[in-house]
Write an enzyme that holds these catalytic residues in place. Structure first.
Site, PDB file in Angstrom:
ATOM      1  CG  ASP A  63      -1.836   1.184   1.312  1.00 53.52           C
ATOM      2  OD1 ASP A  63      -1.652   2.144   0.537  1.00 53.52           O
ATOM      3  OD2 ASP A  63      -2.749   1.175   2.161  1.00 53.52           O
ATOM      4  CG  ASN A  90       0.885   2.098 -13.318  1.00 56.50           C
ATOM      5  OD1 ASN A  90       0.383   2.789 -14.197  1.00 56.50           O
ATOM      6  ND2 ASN A  90       0.287   1.021 -12.822  1.00 56.50           N
ATOM      7  CE1 TYR A 154      -6.116  10.047 -11.575  1.00 57.67           C
ATOM      8  CE2 TYR A 154      -6.503  11.625 -13.347  1.00 57.67           C
ATOM      9  CZ  TYR A 154      -5.976  10.424 -12.897  1.00 57.67           C
ATOM     10  OH  TYR A 154      -5.287   9.618 -13.777  1.00 57.67           O
ATOM     11  CE  LYS A 158      -2.601  10.208 -11.781  1.00 58.55           C
ATOM     12  NZ  LYS A 158      -1.617   9.105 -11.649  1.00 58.55           N
ATOM     13  CB  THR A 189      -7.048   0.511 -17.303  1.00 56.50           C
ATOM     14  OG1 THR A 189      -7.615   1.617 -16.580  1.00 56.50           O
ATOM     15  CG2 THR A 189      -5.899   0.995 -18.170  1.00 56.50           C
TER      16      THR A 189
END
Length: 252
Positions: A63, A90, A154, A158, A189
């Site tokens: 984790d 990733n 998010y 990023k 994905t």
């Protein structure tokens, strides 16, 4: 085709999607592959595929939001293979429904930041103890971090990954340890395909549609893995601190 023979690569989020595709590609190119994710069973499935094709692989349940897990991951890789030549950051999570800055949930924000941003930074710090000249760090950011098109939580993480990529490259240039970032657009994905349409914020979707051609095809995990392979290999040894968008031109 790049040659990664004998190099050791640690890949976070190696249980599916881009991480799994990268792990399988690296193993085919001769790398010793160390894959991590939170669920052992999912890692084992990828590992069996790699072993079936003759590749070397180590699985380490991790984790990345926990500093001790990041330290254990890198130590396990170095104990098994002697060093770390490549780190692919990733692992990451999406927020729910692309919530914009005036609607984000505080609890979710902390979760996304702890994994995407803090987890990436913790992995870099831990891996550098076992890296030397010629090593390569590849961070998987997102086009959302470049153009702001996504949920506020998010996007913030990023964008932070892009910043830490440049910081790391600047800091370590004289050590010839490289750090670059790839910023995929939409990728097919399990993570992206599991988003529920009814939860999407339509105002945010409308804003995103003004700045991207949604008719252009999305990336597949293998498309992203191919670019990661280039950044990881000696073919790109003169490149560091670079941020590359891979979206077939959808955001141009």
């Amino acid at each position: 085709m790049e040659n990664l023979n004998g190099k050791t690569a640690v890949i976070t989020g190696g249980n599916s999607g881009v991480g799994a595709a990268t792990a399988m590609l690296f193993a085919k190119r001769g790398a010793n592959v160390v894959i991590s994710a939170r669920r052992q069973a999912a890692l084992d499935e990828v590992a069996e595929k790699i072993k079936a094709e003759g590749g070397n692989v180590l699985t380490v349940p991790t984790d990345i939001s926990k500093v001790e897990d990041c330290e254990n991951l890198m130590k396990s890789a170095a104990d098994k293979f002697g060093k770390i030549d490549i780190l692919v950051n990733n692992a990451g999570v999406l927020d729910t429904g692309l919530a914009p800055v005036d609607k984000f949930d505080d609890v979710e924000l902390h979760k996304v930041v702890s994994i995407n941003q803090i987890g990436t930074m913790q992995c870099i710090r831990a891996a550098l103890k076992y890296m030397g000249e010629g090593a390569s760090i590849v961070n998987v950011a997102s086009v959302a971090g470049v153009n702001g098109g996504g949920g506020a939580a998010y996007v913030s993480t990023k964008s932070a990954i892009i910043g830490i990529t440049k910081h790391t490259a600047l800091l370590l240039a004289d050590k010839y340890i490289r750090c670059n970032a790839i910023c995929p657009g939409t990728i097919v994905t399990p993570m992206t395909m599991n988003m529920k349409p009814e939860q999407l914020d339509m105002r945010m979707m409308g804003a995103m549609s003004k700045h991207a051609d949604l008719k252009i095809k999305p990336c597949m995990a293998e498309d992203v893995a191919n670019i990661i392979e280039f950044f990881a290999s000696d073919s790109s040894k003169a490149l560091t601190g670079q941020v590359v968008v891979s979206d077939f031109g959808a955001s141009l």
